[in-house]
Every structure is written in C-alpha cells, then in structure tokens.
Design a protein around this motif. Structure first.
Motif, PDB file in Angstrom:
ATOM      1  N   PHE A 181     -63.345  26.689 -70.530  1.00 46.58           N
ATOM      2  CA  PHE A 181     -63.513  25.481 -69.716  1.00 46.58           C
ATOM      3  C   PHE A 181     -64.983  25.155 -69.459  1.00 46.58           C
ATOM      4  O   PHE A 181     -65.294  24.108 -68.878  1.00 46.58           O
ATOM      5  CB  PHE A 181     -62.828  25.653 -68.356  1.00 46.58           C
ATOM      6  CG  PHE A 181     -61.330  25.566 -68.391  1.00 46.58           C
ATOM      7  CD1 PHE A 181     -60.676  24.662 -69.213  1.00 46.58           C
ATOM      8  CD2 PHE A 181     -60.561  26.387 -67.574  1.00 46.58           C
ATOM      9  CE1 PHE A 181     -59.294  24.570 -69.223  1.00 46.58           C
ATOM     10  CE2 PHE A 181     -59.174  26.303 -67.570  1.00 46.58           C
ATOM     11  CZ  PHE A 181     -58.534  25.393 -68.401  1.00 46.58           C
ATOM     12  N   LYS A 182     -65.876  26.072 -69.834  1.00 43.68           N
ATOM     13  CA  LYS A 182     -67.319  25.949 -69.566  1.00 43.68           C
ATOM     14  C   LYS A 182     -67.614  25.978 -68.062  1.00 43.68           C
ATOM     15  O   LYS A 182     -68.576  25.368 -67.585  1.00 43.68           O
ATOM     16  CB  LYS A 182     -67.914  24.686 -70.212  1.00 43.68           C
ATOM     17  CG  LYS A 182     -67.739  24.632 -71.727  1.00 43.68           C
ATOM     18  CD  LYS A 182     -68.473  23.464 -72.340  1.00 43.68           C
ATOM     19  CE  LYS A 182     -68.153  23.313 -73.822  1.00 43.68           C
ATOM     20  NZ  LYS A 182     -68.477  24.520 -74.601  1.00 43.68           N
ATOM     21  N   ASN A 183     -66.788  26.691 -67.309  1.00 42.64           N
ATOM     22  CA  ASN A 183     -67.012  26.894 -65.880  1.00 42.64           C
ATOM     23  C   ASN A 183     -67.856  28.157 -65.694  1.00 42.64           C
ATOM     24  O   ASN A 183     -67.343  29.233 -65.358  1.00 42.64           O
ATOM     25  CB  ASN A 183     -65.678  27.034 -65.136  1.00 42.64           C
ATOM     26  CG  ASN A 183     -64.903  25.734 -65.082  1.00 42.64           C
ATOM     27  OD1 ASN A 183     -65.465  24.651 -65.223  1.00 42.64           O
ATOM     28  ND2 ASN A 183     -63.606  25.818 -64.884  1.00 42.64           N
ATOM     29  N   TYR A 184     -69.149  28.025 -65.934  1.00 46.46           N
ATOM     30  CA  TYR A 184     -70.011  29.207 -66.031  1.00 46.46           C
ATOM     31  C   TYR A 184     -70.188  29.925 -64.691  1.00 46.46           C
ATOM     32  O   TYR A 184     -70.374  31.144 -64.659  1.00 46.46           O
ATOM     33  CB  TYR A 184     -71.354  28.822 -66.633  1.00 46.46           C
ATOM     34  CG  TYR A 184     -71.202  28.318 -68.049  1.00 46.46           C
ATOM     35  CD1 TYR A 184     -70.777  29.166 -69.062  1.00 46.46           C
ATOM     36  CD2 TYR A 184     -71.451  26.982 -68.370  1.00 46.46           C
ATOM     37  CE1 TYR A 184     -70.607  28.708 -70.352  1.00 46.46           C
ATOM     38  CE2 TYR A 184     -71.285  26.516 -69.662  1.00 46.46           C
ATOM     39  CZ  TYR A 184     -70.858  27.378 -70.650  1.00 46.46           C
ATOM     40  OH  TYR A 184     -70.671  26.916 -71.928  1.00 46.46           O
ATOM     41  N   LEU A 185     -70.110  29.198 -63.589  1.00 52.02           N
ATOM     42  CA  LEU A 185     -70.193  29.865 -62.286  1.00 52.02           C
ATOM     43  C   LEU A 185     -68.995  30.784 -62.070  1.00 52.02           C
ATOM     44  O   LEU A 185     -69.128  31.884 -61.537  1.00 52.02           O
ATOM     45  CB  LEU A 185     -70.284  28.842 -61.159  1.00 52.02           C
ATOM     46  CG  LEU A 185     -71.647  28.179 -60.962  1.00 52.02           C
ATOM     47  CD1 LEU A 185     -71.553  27.126 -59.874  1.00 52.02           C
ATOM     48  CD2 LEU A 185     -72.700  29.198 -60.614  1.00 52.02           C
TER      49      LEU A 185
END
Length: 268
Positions: A181-185
């Motif tokens: 999802f590219k939710n890097y946090l």
C-alpha cells in the motif's frame, strides 16, 4: 533502539518548520532510489518473509487450567491469521487467472490500437482495484487477530513460543501488505514492533531491508516538505538499518558489507 519519536513529530513534515539547503535537496532528490539499487528486491532464500506464508497449527499454549481463556483467544487469532493467508492467496490466484484470460478476449469494435490500449489500461485498473480490495480485507482479518492476542494478559502466555510465533506471523503479513500500500509509516512502526518481540526477529535481515527502504522514502518526504530535522533523523536511521542488513545478510567480512559500509561512511 525503539521506534523514534516519529509519530509525535511527524506533523512537522507537513508544516515544513525547517528549510533544507538547496545543496542537500538537490543531492538527495537526484538519488531517490539509492537504497533500492544496492539491496536485494526480495527476501533471502528460506526467510519467513518469503512468498509462502507460514501457517501455525492449533496447539495448546500452556498446560495450565487457568489459561483456558488465553488459549481460546490464541486459537481464534490463529484462525484469523490462517484465514487471512488463505483468502489472499486464493484471491490473488483468481485475479491473476482472470488477468491472463482477459488477454485472450477480442473486441471487434476496437478498430484502432489506441482503443485497444485504453481497454487494456482500464482492465488493468480493474484488476489493481480488486487486489487493493483483497489486501484491505486481508488486513482487516490480521488486525482482528492482533486484537485477540492483545486481549491476552497472562505474562506466561505472552512469553510462550506459540504466542510470539503467532504474533510475529501476523505482523509479517501485515507489514507486507502495508508495504504494498506504500504506507511506509505503518511499515516502520510494525517492523519495529516485530523486532522487539524477540532477538530472533531482530536478527533477521528482511526487517532491516524494509526499514532502510522505508526510512529512505520518509527521508524524501521530509525533503519535499523542507523539514531539516526529520530529514537528518530519517537519514541516520536509514544508514543504521542498511548496515545492519548488510551485516546479517552478507556478513561483516564480506566484500558486499565493506562496499555498503563505505557508502554509509560517505554520508550515503
């Protein structure tokens, strides 16, 4: 090292309280994918982070009468975990099959190549949305599993191998979907949680690879937001996990480790 005070200060990224020098910005933006260029793109062979997710058998946690509630929650969490893996693997196979089948479809009304291209692009958008929805449903099951495990309070159970193995497995799957999802946090937060579960988890190479990549993405976000403080914080964390990955994956005596250490030493 525990997860830094990132969520307390992350809003500074968007406020842009500090300004980066044009030299720093130009130098870093021009090399946005440096970490990706020197790290493997997939987990090492035999890693629990690989394509084949590991499911756990339903087994007793501890042979103690007063642990029945804990054992029931563990079993329910394990069912959510296994269901999440099965659902995603089956759903992904069906989507891939439909994608391949769609390539054989012929639409005689599409006379020109640009019409065919638009149809192919629209079809691919449909498949990408299906995968997104499938990941979202899978994440929901994993979160439910996490919540069940978090309700277990008995310290003996929480220190047992079945508990730690199941929680590690749920975290691994959750992290993989958040990376997609590219939710890097989220990747950063839960990868730190994963490593804190056991020294075994910390000694795996893959968590450090994911952290190095994710911190570089956040480093780029800090650049765009002109936040100098977080830029340097993310940069140092990126280098730390890049070195740790190289140490575990290649070994300190390897030429690969030496090459990466030299890059880090040059303020990579």
């Amino acid at each position: 090292m525990k997860f830094p005070s990132l969520f307390l200060s992350i809003s500074l990224i968007f406020l842009g309280s500090y300004s980066l020098s044009s030299k720093d910005t130009k130098q870093t933006v021009s090399t946005e994918t440096r970490v990706e260029s020197i790290l493997p793109s997939t987990p090492e062979s035999g890693s629990p982070w690989g394509e084949d997710s590991k499911k756990l058998e339903t087994i007793p946690i501890l042979n103690l009468i007063d642990e029945k509630n804990s054992q029931k929650r563990w079993q329910d969490a394990n069912k959510e975990y296994a269901s999440a893996i099965d659902q995603f693997e089956l759903g992904k196979k069906n989507i891939e099959k439909n994608r391949e089948d769609s390539k054989k479809d012929v639409y005689y009304e599409d006379r020109y190549e640009w019409q065919k291209q638009i149809r192919r692009e629209n079809k691919e958008k449909e498949f990408q949305k299906q995968i997104f929805d499938l990941r979202s449903q899978t994440v929901g099951k994993l979160v439910k599993g996490m919540n069940l495990l978090d309700k277990i309070e008995n310290p003996k159970v929480k220190e047992s191998a079945p508990y730690l193995d199941l929680k590690s497995g749920i975290y691994r799957e959750y992290i993989k979907h958040q990376e997609a999802f590219k939710n890097y946090l989220q990747v950063i937060d839960f990868t730190h949680r994963y490593m804190e579960l056991s020294s075994k988890n910390e000694s795996e190479a893959e968590p450090h690879r994911l952290l190095a990549l994710s911190y570089e993405k956040m480093e780029q976000t800090a650049i765009k937001s002109k936040n100098q403080e977080l830029y340097y914080e993310f940069k140092e964390l990126k280098k730390k996990h890049l070195l740790r990955f190289a140490e575990i994956h290649y070994g300190q005596d390897s030429k690969e480790y030496t090459a990466i250490a030299e890059k880090v030493g040059r303020d990579f």
